[in-house]
Design a protein around this motif. Structure first.
Motif, PDB file in Angstrom:
ATOM      1  N   ARG A 143       0.712  -1.006  -0.063  1.00  0.00           N
ATOM      2  CA  ARG A 143       0.057   0.150  -0.012  1.00  0.00           C
ATOM      3  C   ARG A 143       0.756   1.236   0.155  1.00  0.00           C
ATOM      4  O   ARG A 143       2.109   1.238   0.395  1.00  0.00           O
ATOM      5  CB  ARG A 143      -0.957   0.203   1.221  1.00  0.00           C
ATOM      6  CG  ARG A 143      -2.188  -0.984   1.142  1.00  0.00           C
ATOM      7  CD  ARG A 143      -3.109  -0.813   2.151  1.00  0.00           C
ATOM      8  NE  ARG A 143      -4.100  -2.051   2.093  1.00  0.00           N
ATOM      9  CZ  ARG A 143      -5.030  -2.295   2.909  1.00  0.00           C
ATOM     10  NH1 ARG A 143      -4.778  -1.666   4.192  1.00  0.00           N
ATOM     11  NH2 ARG A 143      -5.702  -3.283   2.753  1.00  0.00           N
ATOM     12  N   GLY A 144       0.213   2.456  -0.328  1.00  0.00           N
ATOM     13  CA  GLY A 144       1.017   3.603  -0.472  1.00  0.00           C
ATOM     14  C   GLY A 144       0.016   4.814  -0.770  1.00  0.00           C
ATOM     15  O   GLY A 144      -1.086   4.485  -0.515  1.00  0.00           O
ATOM     16  N   THR A 145       0.494   5.822  -0.619  1.00  0.00           N
ATOM     17  CA  THR A 145      -0.314   7.155  -0.765  1.00  0.00           C
ATOM     18  C   THR A 145       0.119   8.091  -2.004  1.00  0.00           C
ATOM     19  O   THR A 145       1.118   8.051  -2.302  1.00  0.00           O
ATOM     20  CB  THR A 145      -0.230   7.893   0.482  1.00  0.00           C
ATOM     21  OG1 THR A 145      -0.491   7.254   1.676  1.00  0.00           O
ATOM     22  CG2 THR A 145      -0.964   9.384   0.443  1.00  0.00           C
ATOM     23  N   VAL A 156       3.193   7.956  -6.522  1.00  0.00           N
ATOM     24  CA  VAL A 156       2.980   7.180  -5.064  1.00  0.00           C
ATOM     25  C   VAL A 156       4.167   6.957  -4.335  1.00  0.00           C
ATOM     26  O   VAL A 156       5.117   6.547  -4.857  1.00  0.00           O
ATOM     27  CB  VAL A 156       2.237   6.005  -5.437  1.00  0.00           C
ATOM     28  CG1 VAL A 156       1.701   5.130  -4.220  1.00  0.00           C
ATOM     29  CG2 VAL A 156       0.876   6.040  -6.581  1.00  0.00           C
ATOM     30  N   GLN A 157       4.034   7.432  -3.072  1.00  0.00           N
ATOM     31  CA  GLN A 157       5.018   6.894  -2.062  1.00  0.00           C
ATOM     32  C   GLN A 157       4.494   5.532  -1.539  1.00  0.00           C
ATOM     33  O   GLN A 157       3.334   5.500  -0.538  1.00  0.00           O
ATOM     34  CB  GLN A 157       5.222   7.862  -0.811  1.00  0.00           C
ATOM     35  CG  GLN A 157       6.179   7.390   0.006  1.00  0.00           C
ATOM     36  CD  GLN A 157       6.739   8.513   1.050  1.00  0.00           C
ATOM     37  OE1 GLN A 157       6.266   9.490   1.071  1.00  0.00           O
ATOM     38  NE2 GLN A 157       7.686   8.160   2.168  1.00  0.00           N
ATOM     39  N   TRP A 158       5.245   4.360  -1.820  1.00  0.00           N
ATOM     40  CA  TRP A 158       4.868   3.159  -1.268  1.00  0.00           C
ATOM     41  C   TRP A 158       5.776   3.034   0.155  1.00  0.00           C
ATOM     42  O   TRP A 158       6.605   3.120   0.186  1.00  0.00           O
ATOM     43  CB  TRP A 158       5.233   1.881  -2.206  1.00  0.00           C
ATOM     44  CG  TRP A 158       4.696   2.229  -3.859  1.00  0.00           C
ATOM     45  CD1 TRP A 158       5.374   2.852  -4.664  1.00  0.00           C
ATOM     46  CD2 TRP A 158       3.399   1.820  -3.970  1.00  0.00           C
ATOM     47  NE1 TRP A 158       4.376   2.651  -5.850  1.00  0.00           N
ATOM     48  CE2 TRP A 158       3.133   2.088  -5.342  1.00  0.00           C
ATOM     49  CE3 TRP A 158       2.352   1.273  -3.309  1.00  0.00           C
ATOM     50  CZ2 TRP A 158       2.077   1.940  -5.954  1.00  0.00           C
ATOM     51  CZ3 TRP A 158       1.260   1.172  -3.942  1.00  0.00           C
ATOM     52  CH2 TRP A 158       0.909   1.620  -5.512  1.00  0.00           C
ATOM     53  N   LEU A 159       4.502   2.263   0.833  1.00  0.00           N
ATOM     54  CA  LEU A 159       5.055   2.065   2.282  1.00  0.00           C
ATOM     55  C   LEU A 159       5.966   0.837   2.615  1.00  0.00           C
ATOM     56  O   LEU A 159       5.689  -0.396   1.985  1.00  0.00           O
ATOM     57  CB  LEU A 159       3.666   1.889   3.040  1.00  0.00           C
ATOM     58  CG  LEU A 159       2.825   3.317   3.274  1.00  0.00           C
ATOM     59  CD1 LEU A 159       1.670   2.843   4.039  1.00  0.00           C
ATOM     60  CD2 LEU A 159       3.783   4.624   3.767  1.00  0.00           C
ATOM     61  N   GLY A 160       6.828   0.978   3.375  1.00  0.00           N
ATOM     62  CA  GLY A 160       7.540  -0.300   3.816  1.00  0.00           C
ATOM     63  C   GLY A 160       8.473  -0.550   2.723  1.00  0.00           C
ATOM     64  O   GLY A 160       8.811   0.246   1.836  1.00  0.00           O
ATOM     65  N   ASP A 161       9.365  -1.503   2.686  1.00  0.00           N
ATOM     66  CA  ASP A 161      10.591  -2.022   1.909  1.00  0.00           C
ATOM     67  C   ASP A 161      10.395  -3.419   2.073  1.00  0.00           C
ATOM     68  O   ASP A 161      10.999  -4.308   2.780  1.00  0.00           O
ATOM     69  CB  ASP A 161      11.981  -1.471   2.697  1.00  0.00           C
ATOM     70  CG  ASP A 161      12.933  -1.689   1.784  1.00  0.00           C
ATOM     71  OD1 ASP A 161      12.978  -2.418   0.487  1.00  0.00           O
ATOM     72  OD2 ASP A 161      14.183  -1.365   1.923  1.00  0.00           O
ATOM     73  N   GLY A 199       9.812   0.290  24.513  1.00  0.00           N
ATOM     74  CA  GLY A 199      11.103   0.163  24.476  1.00  0.00           C
ATOM     75  C   GLY A 199      11.662   0.847  23.134  1.00  0.00           C
ATOM     76  O   GLY A 199      13.167   0.882  22.849  1.00  0.00           O
ATOM     77  N   ARG A 200      11.183   1.069  22.122  1.00  0.00           N
ATOM     78  CA  ARG A 200      11.570   1.432  20.725  1.00  0.00           C
ATOM     79  C   ARG A 200      11.308   3.018  20.590  1.00  0.00           C
ATOM     80  O   ARG A 200       9.940   3.397  20.922  1.00  0.00           O
ATOM     81  CB  ARG A 200      10.710   0.683  19.642  1.00  0.00           C
ATOM     82  CG  ARG A 200      11.521  -0.737  19.552  1.00  0.00           C
ATOM     83  CD  ARG A 200      10.634  -1.218  18.140  1.00  0.00           C
ATOM     84  NE  ARG A 200      11.044  -2.624  17.989  1.00  0.00           N
ATOM     85  CZ  ARG A 200      11.932  -3.167  17.216  1.00  0.00           C
ATOM     86  NH1 ARG A 200      12.890  -2.223  16.745  1.00  0.00           N
ATOM     87  NH2 ARG A 200      12.313  -4.320  17.263  1.00  0.00           N
ATOM     88  N   THR A 201      12.141   3.637  20.075  1.00  0.00           N
ATOM     89  CA  THR A 201      11.977   4.979  19.754  1.00  0.00           C
ATOM     90  C   THR A 201      11.720   5.281  18.273  1.00  0.00           C
ATOM     91  O   THR A 201      11.012   6.401  18.094  1.00  0.00           O
ATOM     92  CB  THR A 201      13.268   5.867  20.021  1.00  0.00           C
ATOM     93  OG1 THR A 201      14.271   5.294  19.471  1.00  0.00           O
ATOM     94  CG2 THR A 201      13.586   5.818  21.440  1.00  0.00           C
ATOM     95  N   SER A 202      11.487   4.368  17.462  1.00  0.00           N
ATOM     96  CA  SER A 202      11.349   4.663  16.217  1.00  0.00           C
ATOM     97  C   SER A 202       9.881   4.188  15.839  1.00  0.00           C
ATOM     98  O   SER A 202       9.400   3.451  16.561  1.00  0.00           O
ATOM     99  CB  SER A 202      12.050   3.790  15.252  1.00  0.00           C
ATOM    100  OG  SER A 202      12.198   2.539  15.412  1.00  0.00           O
ATOM    101  N   THR A 203       9.406   4.602  14.754  1.00  0.00           N
ATOM    102  CA  THR A 203       7.892   4.158  14.364  1.00  0.00           C
ATOM    103  C   THR A 203       8.170   3.183  12.991  1.00  0.00           C
ATOM    104  O   THR A 203       8.915   3.618  12.101  1.00  0.00           O
ATOM    105  CB  THR A 203       7.176   5.391  13.870  1.00  0.00           C
ATOM    106  OG1 THR A 203       6.802   6.060  15.241  1.00  0.00           O
ATOM    107  CG2 THR A 203       5.739   4.821  13.401  1.00  0.00           C
ATOM    108  N   GLY A 204       7.335   2.197  12.993  1.00  0.00           N
ATOM    109  CA  GLY A 204       7.317   1.534  11.838  1.00  0.00           C
ATOM    110  C   GLY A 204       6.085   1.222  11.263  1.00  0.00           C
ATOM    111  O   GLY A 204       5.061   2.184  11.555  1.00  0.00           O
ATOM    112  N   VAL A 205       6.146   0.600   9.873  1.00  0.00           N
ATOM    113  CA  VAL A 205       4.772   0.485   9.241  1.00  0.00           C
ATOM    114  C   VAL A 205       4.164  -0.748   9.143  1.00  0.00           C
ATOM    115  O   VAL A 205       5.317  -1.788   8.829  1.00  0.00           O
ATOM    116  CB  VAL A 205       5.135   1.089   7.831  1.00  0.00           C
ATOM    117  CG1 VAL A 205       6.215   0.437   7.123  1.00  0.00           C
ATOM    118  CG2 VAL A 205       3.739   1.132   7.094  1.00  0.00           C
TER     119      VAL A 205
END
Length: 255
Positions: A143-145, A156-161, A199-205
């Motif tokens: 998915r993307g936006t 389109v910016q596709w989410l994730g890798d 415990g994580r500072t980052s945000t995932g998708v």
């Protein structure tokens, strides 16, 4: 035989099913445009109404019993079959499919901010228990936006890798809002939502979700950014039970 007047009775539609497995074609669909095509000839954007079990004779097609929820095709060949929905290798290549060709469908131009999806082939670098086999390509939805629209192209910016992926699928489609609601009801997440963990500072998708084989509990796959690469390096892309992670920015568009 005597000639008699035909009797007509008014029909009032009080409910149109909108969700799988009883979704009706969208309002305004020209059903006279229904065609039979082998699965291998279904195009991205065609509206699939299901397979056809009778003799293939379009000139004699008098009735069409819908055998699957109406959905926009994202065809992708996989393992000798066709994933018409972009994910499921269910349809044989020569299987007759009932479709409304895309040129007969009402269309709305894409706009910036629309959430869309496409299908890609993903080759897992490592096995995932009862989910993937290492080195065997599978069809997955990404998915993307929509980030920009002009006269000739859509960005389109596709989410994730998705590692080790190819993109032989054609086209894209809008994400069905009912599907997003169904995913959030089941797991608390929709594919494309941002998430974090204690415990994580980052945000995932969130890349995908499915029921765990052992007990049906919801699993989600999360892609974490480079500052937390350990999960991704193992090839798992961060597989977690849904209750172990939480929303960071629900339904947030891609930045």
């Amino acid at each position: 035989m005597p000639v008699i007047d035909a009797a007509f009775f008014p029909l009032i539609v009080t409910n149109r099913p909108t969700e799988y497995p009883y979704a009706a074609p969208p309002a305004g669909t020209d059903m006279s445009a229904l065609r039979l095509r082998p699965a291998s000839e279904v195009r991205s954007g065609d509206l699939v109404l299901g397979s056809y079990d009778g003799p293939v004779s379009p000139s004699k097609l008098g009735t069409a019993n819908q055998s699957a929820a109406a959905f926009t095709a994202l065809p992708l060949p996989m393992h000798g079959a066709i994933c018409l929905d972009g994910e499921t290798p269910y349809w044989e290549r020569d299987e007759p499919i009932m479709v409304i060709p895309r040129e007969y469908r009402p269309t709305t131009p894409y706009a910036v901010g629309d959430r869309v999806e496409r299908t890609i082939l993903f080759t897992p670098p490592q096995p995932v228990m009862n989910r993937y086999t290492a080195g065997e390509a599978v069809a997955v939805i990404q998915r993307g936006t929509v980030t920009a629209v002009d006269d000739n192209s859509i960005a389109v910016q596709w989410l994730g890798d998705w590692l080790n992926s190819d993109d032989p699928g054609t086209g894209m489609r809008r994400v069905d809002p009912a599907r997003i609601d169904r995913e959030r009801t089941r797991t608390g997440f929709a594919v494309g939502d941002y998430a974090t963990m204690p415990g994580r500072t980052s945000t995932g998708v969130v890349l995908e979700q499915w029921p765990r084989w052992l007990d049906g509990r919801p699993m989600v796959r999360v892609w974490w950014p480079a500052d937390h690469p350990s999960d991704n390096d193992r090839g798992s892309h961060g597989l977690y039970l849904a209750h172990r992670i939480e929303h960071a920015v629900p339904a947030a568009p891609a930045a």
